[in-house]
Design a protein around this motif. Structure first.
Motif, mmCIF file in Angstrom:
data_model
loop_
_atom_site.group_PDB
_atom_site.id
_atom_site.type_symbol
_atom_site.label_atom_id
_atom_site.label_comp_id
_atom_site.label_asym_id
_atom_site.label_seq_id
_atom_site.Cartn_x
_atom_site.Cartn_y
_atom_site.Cartn_z
ATOM 1 N N VAL A 62 74.374 -0.981 -19.435
ATOM 2 C CA VAL A 62 75.394 0.019 -19.092
ATOM 3 C C VAL A 62 74.965 0.808 -17.871
ATOM 4 C CG1 VAL A 62 76.514 2.129 -19.877
ATOM 5 C CG2 VAL A 62 76.235 0.212 -21.439
ATOM 6 N N SER A 63 73.699 1.138 -17.827
ATOM 7 C CA SER A 63 73.182 1.898 -16.698
ATOM 8 C C SER A 63 73.400 1.148 -15.385
ATOM 9 C CB SER A 63 71.700 2.174 -16.910
ATOM 10 O OG SER A 63 71.227 3.142 -16.003
ATOM 11 N N GLN A 64 73.239 -0.164 -15.451
ATOM 12 C CA GLN A 64 73.446 -0.949 -14.249
ATOM 13 C C GLN A 64 74.913 -0.990 -13.844
ATOM 14 O OE1 GLN A 64 70.877 -3.666 -12.852
ATOM 15 N NE2 GLN A 64 70.255 -4.506 -14.833
ATOM 16 N N HIS A 65 75.778 -1.136 -14.814
ATOM 17 C CA HIS A 65 77.206 -1.142 -14.507
ATOM 18 C C HIS A 65 77.619 0.187 -13.886
ATOM 19 C CE1 HIS A 65 78.432 -5.015 -15.940
ATOM 20 N NE2 HIS A 65 77.995 -4.814 -17.168
ATOM 21 N N LEU A 66 77.086 1.248 -14.434
ATOM 22 C CA LEU A 66 77.395 2.565 -13.880
ATOM 23 C C LEU A 66 76.907 2.666 -12.445
ATOM 24 C CD1 LEU A 66 76.640 4.827 -16.959
ATOM 25 C CD2 LEU A 66 78.834 4.617 -15.783
ATOM 26 N N LYS A 67 75.732 2.149 -12.221
ATOM 27 C CA LYS A 67 75.175 2.191 -10.879
ATOM 28 C C LYS A 67 76.054 1.443 -9.877
ATOM 29 C CE LYS A 67 70.901 1.293 -8.347
ATOM 30 N NZ LYS A 67 69.537 0.752 -8.403
ATOM 31 N N VAL A 75 82.837 6.004 -8.796
ATOM 32 C CA VAL A 75 82.383 6.976 -9.791
ATOM 33 C C VAL A 75 81.385 7.912 -9.128
ATOM 34 C CG1 VAL A 75 80.947 7.237 -11.862
ATOM 35 C CG2 VAL A 75 82.777 5.539 -11.829
ATOM 36 N N ARG A 76 81.525 9.190 -9.432
ATOM 37 C CA ARG A 76 80.571 10.161 -8.914
ATOM 38 C C ARG A 76 79.462 10.378 -9.924
ATOM 39 N NH1 ARG A 76 85.047 12.986 -6.543
ATOM 40 N NH2 ARG A 76 85.399 13.749 -8.660
ATOM 41 N N PHE A 77 78.293 10.613 -9.416
ATOM 42 C CA PHE A 77 77.113 10.726 -10.268
ATOM 43 C C PHE A 77 76.402 12.044 -9.990
ATOM 44 C CE2 PHE A 77 72.423 9.990 -10.167
ATOM 45 C CZ PHE A 77 72.214 10.055 -11.523
ATOM 46 N N GLN A 78 76.065 12.727 -11.082
ATOM 47 C CA GLN A 78 75.302 13.947 -10.897
ATOM 48 C C GLN A 78 74.217 14.026 -11.955
ATOM 49 O OE1 GLN A 78 77.537 17.502 -11.312
ATOM 50 N NE2 GLN A 78 75.895 18.838 -10.563
ATOM 51 N N PRO A 79 72.978 13.870 -11.537
ATOM 52 C CA PRO A 79 71.865 13.943 -12.487
ATOM 53 C C PRO A 79 71.766 15.353 -13.042
ATOM 54 C CG PRO A 79 71.052 13.868 -10.227
ATOM 55 C CD PRO A 79 72.518 13.646 -10.159
ATOM 56 N N ASP A 80 71.883 15.476 -14.349
ATOM 57 C CA ASP A 80 71.906 16.796 -14.968
ATOM 58 C C ASP A 80 70.901 16.832 -16.116
ATOM 59 O OD1 ASP A 80 72.529 19.299 -15.760
ATOM 60 O OD2 ASP A 80 74.401 18.750 -16.760
ATOM 61 N N ARG A 81 69.682 17.167 -15.791
ATOM 62 C CA ARG A 81 68.618 17.228 -16.806
ATOM 63 C C ARG A 81 68.565 15.888 -17.546
ATOM 64 N NH1 ARG A 81 66.655 21.747 -14.576
ATOM 65 N NH2 ARG A 81 68.393 23.082 -14.031
ATOM 66 N N ARG A 83 71.137 14.622 -19.582
ATOM 67 C CA ARG A 83 72.423 13.937 -19.544
ATOM 68 C C ARG A 83 72.967 13.855 -18.124
ATOM 69 N NH1 ARG A 83 74.639 14.436 -25.383
ATOM 70 N NH2 ARG A 83 72.540 14.673 -26.230
ATOM 71 N N SER A 84 72.754 12.744 -17.531
ATOM 72 C CA SER A 84 73.404 12.508 -16.256
ATOM 73 C C SER A 84 74.905 12.516 -16.495
ATOM 74 C CB SER A 84 72.984 11.159 -15.696
ATOM 75 O OG SER A 84 71.587 11.100 -15.578
ATOM 76 N N ARG A 85 75.614 13.040 -15.543
ATOM 77 C CA ARG A 85 77.057 13.084 -15.727
ATOM 78 C C ARG A 85 77.760 12.140 -14.772
ATOM 79 N NH1 ARG A 85 79.346 18.519 -15.336
ATOM 80 N NH2 ARG A 85 81.214 17.228 -15.477
ATOM 81 N N TYR A 86 78.621 11.363 -15.343
ATOM 82 C CA TYR A 86 79.405 10.412 -14.559
ATOM 83 C C TYR A 86 80.871 10.813 -14.621
ATOM 84 C CZ TYR A 86 75.306 7.437 -14.407
ATOM 85 O OH TYR A 86 74.044 6.934 -14.191
ATOM 86 N N GLU A 87 81.506 10.684 -13.479
ATOM 87 C CA GLU A 87 82.887 11.130 -13.394
ATOM 88 C C GLU A 87 83.671 10.187 -12.481
ATOM 89 O OE1 GLU A 87 85.059 15.388 -12.295
ATOM 90 O OE2 GLU A 87 82.890 15.112 -12.187
ATOM 91 N N VAL A 88 84.855 9.860 -12.889
ATOM 92 C CA VAL A 88 85.683 8.975 -12.066
ATOM 93 C C VAL A 88 86.087 9.695 -10.780
ATOM 94 C CG1 VAL A 88 87.838 7.690 -11.923
ATOM 95 C CG2 VAL A 88 86.599 7.802 -14.075
ATOM 96 N N ASP A 89 85.951 8.999 -9.681
ATOM 97 C CA ASP A 89 86.448 9.530 -8.417
ATOM 98 C C ASP A 89 87.897 9.074 -8.253
ATOM 99 O OD1 ASP A 89 87.096 10.125 -5.771
ATOM 100 O OD2 ASP A 89 85.022 9.902 -5.128
ATOM 101 N N ARG A 90 88.776 9.929 -8.678
ATOM 102 C CA ARG A 90 90.199 9.538 -8.721
ATOM 103 C C ARG A 90 90.727 9.205 -7.345
ATOM 104 N NH1 ARG A 90 91.165 11.342 -13.829
ATOM 105 N NH2 ARG A 90 89.768 13.013 -14.500
ATOM 106 N N ALA A 91 90.273 9.955 -6.370
ATOM 107 C CA ALA A 91 90.742 9.711 -5.000
ATOM 108 C C ALA A 91 90.339 8.316 -4.525
ATOM 109 C CB ALA A 91 90.180 10.774 -4.063
#
Lengths: 111, 111
Positions: A62-67, A75-81, A83-91
């Motif tokens: 899964v980590s690879q697919h996310l990458k 997808v936007r990625f923000q390392p957060d302690r 729990r890294s947070r992944y978010e769809v880049d709608r634009a």
DNA sequence: TCCGTTCATCGTCTATCGCCGATGAACGAT
DNA sequence: ATCGTTCATCGGCGATAGACGATGAACGGA
């Protein structure tokens, strides 16, 4: 390793514009990634673990697919302690959709 | 051989619907095939040879790309004596575009 | 009839995908 | 300080995408 995918050379068999479009589609060309996008857009949390539970794939997979999705810019990625947070880049996703629509239109106008 | 691509199992990692969508995108995930689609839609003739001239790839390679597009249902194929005729299936292409649009919309509605 | 063209298929090679388990870093909680 | 959780990365493995040249069938023209 199962990385890149975004930056395949494909020699010089096509103009860079087509290559860019194709790279975007390549990110969408795997059912697991489609599923991830759907799940990401449906929920708010978006940590890796959650996707793992939802998807029945190994965490590393899964980590690879996310990458791949991140590298494709979908997808936007923000390392957060922890729990890294992944978010769809709608634009960006809308942008891909637009380029596909453009391709369809060019088919209709070019008849 | 470089065949299939349309019917990859991908285990059971995703619902068949996502698999179908992904398979469609897989057909679009190569610059040469994007280029072929553009060329096909811009011209009327659509025989294999013409695409070969336009694309700077070996004839066998082009033939395979065409086959992949046909198997994905994006291009219609009609064997016509020597010159097989290839034609973009505009409806199918529009259909793919629609499913991508639907995905984008689900992202926006699910927020 | 014989030759040139077109095209699909086959066999082969290389590079990469997609999967996994193992590992180590980072962090929270006890 | 120690454990459990989360996650990214590595290394390896099997499968196959994508490229090519060679081949043979089908056809048109000289």
């Amino acid at each position: 390793m199962a990385d890149s995918l975004a930056e395949q050379d494909h020699a010089n068999c096509a103009p860079p514009e087509s290559r860019a479009v194709a790279a975007r589609f390549a990110a969408l060309s795997h059912p697991a990634r489609i599923e991830i996008l759907k799940h990401l857009s449906a929920s708010r949390s978006c940590c890796c673990r959650e996707v793992v539970d939802h998807l029945d794939l190994a965490q590393s997979t899964v980590s690879q697919h996310l990458k791949i999705l991140v590298e494709a810019g979908l997808v936007r990625f923000q390392p957060d302690r922890q729990r890294s947070r992944y978010e769809v880049d709608r634009a960006a996703l809308a942008d891909v959709s637009a380029s596909l629509t453009a391709l369809v239109n060019s088919c209709c106008s070019g008849r």
